[in-house]
Design an enzyme around this catalytic site. Structure first.
Site, mmCIF file in Angstrom:
data_model
loop_
_atom_site.group_PDB
_atom_site.id
_atom_site.type_symbol
_atom_site.label_atom_id
_atom_site.label_comp_id
_atom_site.label_asym_id
_atom_site.label_seq_id
_atom_site.Cartn_x
_atom_site.Cartn_y
_atom_site.Cartn_z
ATOM 1 N N ASP A 2 0.833 -1.208 0.000
ATOM 2 C CA ASP A 2 0.000 0.000 0.000
ATOM 3 C C ASP A 2 0.865 1.254 0.000
ATOM 4 O O ASP A 2 0.605 2.211 -0.738
ATOM 5 C CB ASP A 2 -0.917 0.010 1.229
ATOM 6 C CG ASP A 2 -1.956 -1.095 1.187
ATOM 7 O OD1 ASP A 2 -2.064 -1.771 0.147
ATOM 8 O OD2 ASP A 2 -2.664 -1.281 2.189
ATOM 9 N N GLU A 38 1.261 -6.105 -4.527
ATOM 10 C CA GLU A 38 0.947 -5.363 -5.748
ATOM 11 C C GLU A 38 2.129 -4.590 -6.307
ATOM 12 O O GLU A 38 2.430 -4.674 -7.504
ATOM 13 C CB GLU A 38 -0.216 -4.396 -5.494
ATOM 14 C CG GLU A 38 -0.587 -3.584 -6.721
ATOM 15 C CD GLU A 38 -1.860 -2.782 -6.566
ATOM 16 O OE1 GLU A 38 -1.940 -1.676 -7.125
ATOM 17 O OE2 GLU A 38 -2.795 -3.253 -5.863
#
Length: 381
Positions: A26, A267
């Protein structure tokens, strides 16, 4: 004699809010976006984030005890219970549905030029993403509309984070030499089946050097140092095992470029591995009832479209095994993967070129904001 003063065009302003769930992933996405908007597009960016300790690991210039600071032109605000954020920007981004403070929303609602409000979603290759990208969501009580923004790998999505200089910098670095040992980088979650991987690499006597990013996964392997291979020449060990320190985000790409095969997680590293143009294995962030496997399979469907059947099968099998804490067939899948490395190397390069044909995420965000502001009849920024 007369003098003139150059017209000063106001800089676009942007607020990015982030509550950290998957610590480094994040932070990585939020920071890369904030920095690129600031450095490349000269946007005045304010990043409001609730975990400066994790951010300090990735961006050492950030001081985790400081409530307000400026790094690379980005104003960083510690998001605490008592934090009040005033003067909403023209472009407001909430990362990963983190929910904006009520008083901030109220301030947005009374602005004469209401902001472009974006909910930046997690990255996914699932087929429904393009249909939901940029869908509006009117606020139930305030005169505000949020738009869902989906990063993605295909036209009709928001694209991927990619700095203007990234590919030029990567292409200036020679690919690793294969004359001796091929380098493997492992950056995984704690449940990655790394011991099973070590078993097969050691048993096969293949010339691989493994680097593991420090953390709990590395701690599980300390007893494996110096294990010799049974069929290594002269009894020499075939498995070099080195610890890699957890690097700042600015140094991570160069680390990827030094290796031939990449095991990555989450990610941010997932995207950077694709820009590295190396064969890679992705460990998705584990979710309840194995929901993360839907994302993994959706990406594999897309990534394997232009691979021949043996290479696609080998890649898919290893990815699924790596995302299973105790796989039964990791040895078999690893060997099949290694056999396909020449094909997978070429495919990784071609995949990167395919992605580069799309506009990057930051540029698309700014284009959408410009169109949205024009529709509302507002001047820019």
């Amino acid at each position: 004699m007369t003098s003139t003063t150059a017209l000063q065009v106001p800089r676009l302003t942007c607020d990015i809010f982030c509550r950290v769930v998957d610590n480094f992933g994040d932070v990585g996405v939020a920071w890369r976006l904030a920095r690129q908007l600031s450095v490349e597009h000269l946007v005045r960016v304010r990043l409001v984030i609730d975990d400066l300790k994790s951010m300090h690991v990735l961006v050492p210039e950030v001081i985790d005890e400081r409530a307000l600071q400026l790094v690379d032109g980005v104003e960083i605000v510690a998001w605490r219970e008592s934090t009040r954020i005033d003067n909403p920007a023209a472009l407001v981004i909430e990362a990963f549905a983190c929910d904006l403070p009520a008083d901030f929303l109220a301030a947005m609602a009374v602005m004469s030029q209401r902001p472009t409000w974006i909910n930046l979603e997690y990255l996914s290759a699932e087929p429904w993403v393009a249909a939901h990208h940029l869908l509006p969501s009117p606020h139930p009580a305030l005169p505000l509309t949020k738009h869902f923004y989906f990063p993605g790998f295909t036209a009709g999505t928001g694209g991927l984070l990619r700095e203007n200089s990234l590919i030029v910098a990567r292409e200036a670095v020679p690919f690793p030499s294969h004359a001796h040992r091929q380098g493997i980088l492992i950056f995984g979650y704690d449940n990655a089946p790394v011991e099973a991987l070590f078993d097969v690499v050691t048993q096969d006597g293949n010339a691989f050097a493994i680097d593991i990013v420090e953390g709990r996964l590395l701690d599980k392997l300390q007893h494996r140092r110096g294990v010799p291979g049974n069929n290594a020449p002269n009894g020499a060990p075939v498995l070099a095992f080195q610890k890699v320190p957890f690097l700042p985000i600015a140094a991570f790409d160069a680390l990827l470029w030094q290796h031939d095969i990449l095991f990555v997680r989450g990610e941010d590293s997932f995207v950077r591995a694709q820009w590295a143009a190396r064969p890679f294995i992705w460990q998705a962030y584990p979710q309840a009832e194995s929901a993360h496997l839907a994302k993994l399979n959706a990406f594999l469907d897309l990534y394997c479209e232009q691979l021949d059947a043996p290479a696609a099968q080998a890649l898919r099998a290893l990815w699924l095994a790596w995302n299973t804490p105790s796989p039964d067939d990791l040895a078999k899948t690893w060997r099949a993967f290694v056999e396909q490395l020449p094909v997978l190397n070429a495919h990784a390069l071609n995949w990167g070129k395919r992605l580069r044909a799309m506009p990057d995420l930051a540029s698309q965000l700014l284009s959408f904001h410009a169109k949205n502001a024009k529709i509302q009849g507002f001047a820019q920024p």
